[in-house]
Scaffold this active site. Structure first.
Site, PDB file in Angstrom:
ATOM      1  N   GLU A  60      -1.850   4.674   8.368  1.00 53.61           N
ATOM      2  CA  GLU A  60      -2.717   4.102   7.339  1.00 53.61           C
ATOM      3  C   GLU A  60      -2.643   2.588   7.238  1.00 53.61           C
ATOM      4  OE1 GLU A  60      -0.872   6.795   6.964  1.00 53.61           O
ATOM      5  OE2 GLU A  60      -2.264   8.377   6.374  1.00 53.61           O
ATOM      6  N   ASP A  85      -3.805   9.424  -2.278  1.00 50.96           N
ATOM      7  CA  ASP A  85      -2.341   9.406  -2.124  1.00 50.96           C
ATOM      8  C   ASP A  85      -1.917   8.614  -0.882  1.00 50.96           C
ATOM      9  OD1 ASP A  85      -1.654  12.253  -3.854  1.00 50.96           O
ATOM     10  OD2 ASP A  85      -3.631  12.025  -2.951  1.00 50.96           O
ATOM     11  N   PHE A  86      -2.687   8.762   0.199  1.00 47.28           N
ATOM     12  CA  PHE A  86      -2.290   8.134   1.461  1.00 47.28           C
ATOM     13  C   PHE A  86      -2.568   6.632   1.445  1.00 47.28           C
ATOM     14  CE2 PHE A  86      -3.832  12.453   3.311  1.00 47.28           C
ATOM     15  CZ  PHE A  86      -2.787  13.100   2.675  1.00 47.28           C
ATOM     16  N   HIS A 129      -0.571  15.106  -3.204  1.00 50.87           N
ATOM     17  CA  HIS A 129      -1.915  15.389  -2.678  1.00 50.87           C
ATOM     18  C   HIS A 129      -2.936  15.534  -3.797  1.00 50.87           C
ATOM     19  CE1 HIS A 129      -0.132  15.898   1.240  1.00 50.87           C
ATOM     20  NE2 HIS A 129      -1.262  16.304   1.772  1.00 50.87           N
TER      21      HIS A 129
END
Ligand SMILES: Cc1ncc(C[n+]2csc(CCOP(=O)(O)OP(=O)(O)O)c2C)c(N)n1
Ligand SMILES: [Mg+2]
Lengths: 326, 328
Positions: A60, A85-86, A129
């Site tokens: 990411e 979240d990422f 998540h």
């Protein structure tokens, strides 16, 4: 006008904008996945190819940084994160770099980047998540943050985000994807920084974001039956907030409930509350109330999820409390 | 070639130096992992379990072979695909199944679900659903052993996809610099969700990524439990003796799709023939066959073992379904 879903509106926007603007490309982990992004990217890879629809390794920070670099070099990238979240892994590139770049260099270099973050919660997916972290980006200077709640705004705000010469965080929610609405076929824009009144009312203002706009509208219907006339605002952009619209409404109704799908502390709801107390204090007939997530991580068990995610019922209760307290 | 590394029978000689009891116990544990995942697949299909489950079926030899050389005080850190690691380390089956059912009796009290199993009493301090998230954490646990002069090791299980995150490289370097007792177990199952490893890694020899940090690294047949056991045992021993970290790339394959009970064939993500090749190369059947051929286990003993384990699983399911939901 045609009615299409929120997901279709996003998909159509990409098809049209990528056709129109050769500097636009889409990059991110899962842009060709059959499950990550719903149906929002259907047909893009087949039509525009691997050069402009880039599915990436799980990297990411590196990938987001690459999008920042391409933007600096004159492209208009959209970097997609299938769950907000990422995006924590890419905070450095988004905030330290994209957000600061223009100011740091005396307005000489801009970063025309769109960071598309998807809220994907519920379904017992638990703490890592399910997060709605839009407020984190609103906190940092140099970033605009938009949160469409309707198919019309999804298209219009995505176009505006892509055209904007500075970084925009475009946040949507999988819970919105099947919602239908009127969407013009042609390309149009919805201005960043402008909210909209979804329902007029005199007794209380309910200012909502994204999916919570729909919960607020449901709440307003039920409140109407109970003799309370709520005005529902859809903020649409949470940075910068449409202060004019907000203040006008609160000055009219004298009461405010804010409904946001993020956490309470230091969230959008806290910011709206602060703005109103700074600017509309003398108009307020009652304390402002926030309907948000509690300050805890998301649980897995659906028994806990039911308590965790706020909905129309919570908004109704909050409004009745505020109105009762003259 | 992958087929040369993974496509062979387990050789008789590989038993040498491993006691029969140990081999039997590894075999039983693999059967447990296998039957649990098959049951969980059914529970998800039947909509009795709702949380997203990333099944470990097909990869059993890795978790079992590695954990066989660990003691309770050693740590194992896991990922979104955590059932196998948890059970191989000795996690309680009932508490795991109850967690999948979102019950208050679950190992994480219903808060974590399938991706967040925990068993503090047996050295399993948690599993993270953020890809590569537990790699630096494993290094940190090893750092704590090193500072306190303990002869324990910390194991990081992660996938081929996790080796794409920057933090993986930062962790390798730091672990090597400080000669930390951490074992990196890279389970290369050839897929990162919908993407094949060849589309994700410029160099698909993943074990080589550790070499540049001066870390001992090796690629092995992750479907041969004896090979996994021996390789991991040596690495763990070296780490315990203060000789630093190791990375073991275990070639294996997940039978089910990325998440849930389906096979990701219908979606066009992989070839049926590929799945069938790996199913033929089943890690459980391979060791089972050797045990029978060598007269270590009889067919009827195997049948009894499976029955006993099935009973345990059914009991765990009924325990879970009888358990209350959490209050908070
Ligand atoms: C930081 C982060 N990015 C993306 C994801 C989404 N995701 C979940 S599992 C997964 C695949 C990981 O692949 P691998 O490491 O090979 O493990 P496997 O699923 O094959 O066991 C991805 C990308 C995530 N959970 N965390
Ligand atoms: Mg993998």
């Amino acid at each position: 006008m045609r009615r299409i879903t929120f997901a279709q509106a996003i998909n159509e926007t990409f098809h049209q904008m990528m056709e129109r603007d050769k500097s636009l490309f889409l990059i991110g982990q899962g842009v060709t996945s059959p499950w990550y992004v719903g149906t929002t990217t259907v047909g893009l890879y087949e039509r525009f190819g691997d050069g402009r629809v880039i599915d990436t390794p799980v990297s990411e920070n590196g990938i987001t940084g690459a999008a920042v670099g391409a933007a600096i070099a004159g492209m208009r990238p959209v970097v997609m994160h299938p769950r907000m979240d990422f995006m924590y892994l890419a905070m450095d590139q988004i905030i330290n770099h994209a957000g600061n770049w223009r100011y740091m260099f005396g307005d000489q270099v801009s970063v025309p980047l769109t960071v598309w973050g998807i809220i994907n919660r519920g379904g017992e997916q638990a703490a890592q998540h399910s997060q709605a972290i839009h407020s984190m980006f609103a906190h940092a200077p140099g970033l605009k943050v938009v949160m469409p709640g309707t198919p019309y705004d999804a298209k219009g705000l995505l176009v505006s985000s892509i055209y904007d010469d500075d970084p925009v965080i475009f946040v949507d929610d999988r819970w919105l994807y099947s919602i239908e609405g009127d969407v013009p076929e042609e390309i149009y824009t919805v201005p960043i920084g402008k909210g909209v009144v979804r329902k007029e009312g005199d007794d209380i203002t309910v200012a909502a974001t994204s999916y919570m706009v729909h919960e607020a509208s449901k709440a307003a219907l039920s409140l109407k039956e109970q003799g309370i006339d709520a005005e529902v605002l859809d903020l649409r952009t949470i940075k910068p907030i449409d202060e004019g619209l907000l203040f006008d409404s609160v000055r009219k109704t004298g009461r405010l409930v804010i409904a946001d799908g993020g956490w309470k502390t230091c969230g959008v709801a806290a910011e709206v509350s602060a703005l109103v107390s700074e600017n509309c204090f003398e108009y307020l007939k009652a304390p402002v109330v926030r309907v948000t997530l509690p300050d805890t991580p998301a649980p897995a068990s659906s028994a806990l999820e039911k308590k965790y995610y706020p909905g129309a019922g919570d908004i109704v209760r909050a409004v009745k409390n505020v109105v009762g307290r003259r | 070639m992958i087929s040369e590394i993974c496509g062979t029978l387990i050789k008789k000689e590989q038993i040498k130096g491993i006691s029969e009891t140990r081999i039997k116990s590894m075999y039983e544990r693999m059967v447990l992992l296998r039957l649990v995942e098959e049951k969980v697949a059914d529970l998800v299909s039947q909509k009795r379990v709702f949380c997203p489950c990333h099944l470990y079926e097909g990869q059993e030899a890795v978790a079992v072979g590695v954990c066989e050389s660990l003691v309770k005080e050693d740590y194992v850190f896991s990922t979104h695909r955590s059932h196998g690691h948890y059970l191989a380390k000795g996690g309680d089956l009932k508490a795991m199944i109850a967690e999948l059912f979102g019950r208050g009796t679950g190992c994480s009290k219903g808060r974590g679900g399938s991706m967040h199993l925990v068993a503090t009493d047996i050295g399993f301090p948690g599993s993270s659903a953020i890809v590569a998230g537990t790699i630096p954490i494993s290094v940190g646990a090893a750092l704590s052993f090193s500072i306190r002069c303990k002869r324990n090791v910390s194991v990081a299980f992660f996938g081929d996809g996790a080796a794409n995150e920057g933090v993986f490289y930062e962790s390798l370097n730091f672990a090597s610099l400080r000669k930390l007792p951490v074992i990196f177990i890279c389970e290369n199952n050839f897929y990162t969700t919908h993407m094949p490893v060849s589309a994700m890694h410029a160099d698909t020899d993943l074990f080589r990524k550790a070499g540049v940090f001066n870390i001992y690294s090796i690629r092995i047949d992750g479907n041969n439990v004896l090979e996994v056991f021996k390789t991991a045992k040596e690495a763990i021993e070296r780490a315990r003796n203060g000789d630093g970290p190791a990375l073991i790339e275990c070639l294996t394959y997940r039978w089910r799709g990325h998440v849930g009970p389906n096979y990701d064939i219908d979606k066009g993500l992989r070839e049926k023939a590929e799945l069938e090749w790996w199913m033929k190369n089943c890690p459980v059947k391979r060791i089972e066959r050797l045990l029978v051929e060598e007269g270590i286990l009889s067919a009827s003993e195997i049948g009894h073992t499976k029955e006993r384990i099935m009973d345990e699983i059914e009991e765990a399911v009924s325990f879970a379904e009888r358990s209350p939901f959490p209050e908070r």
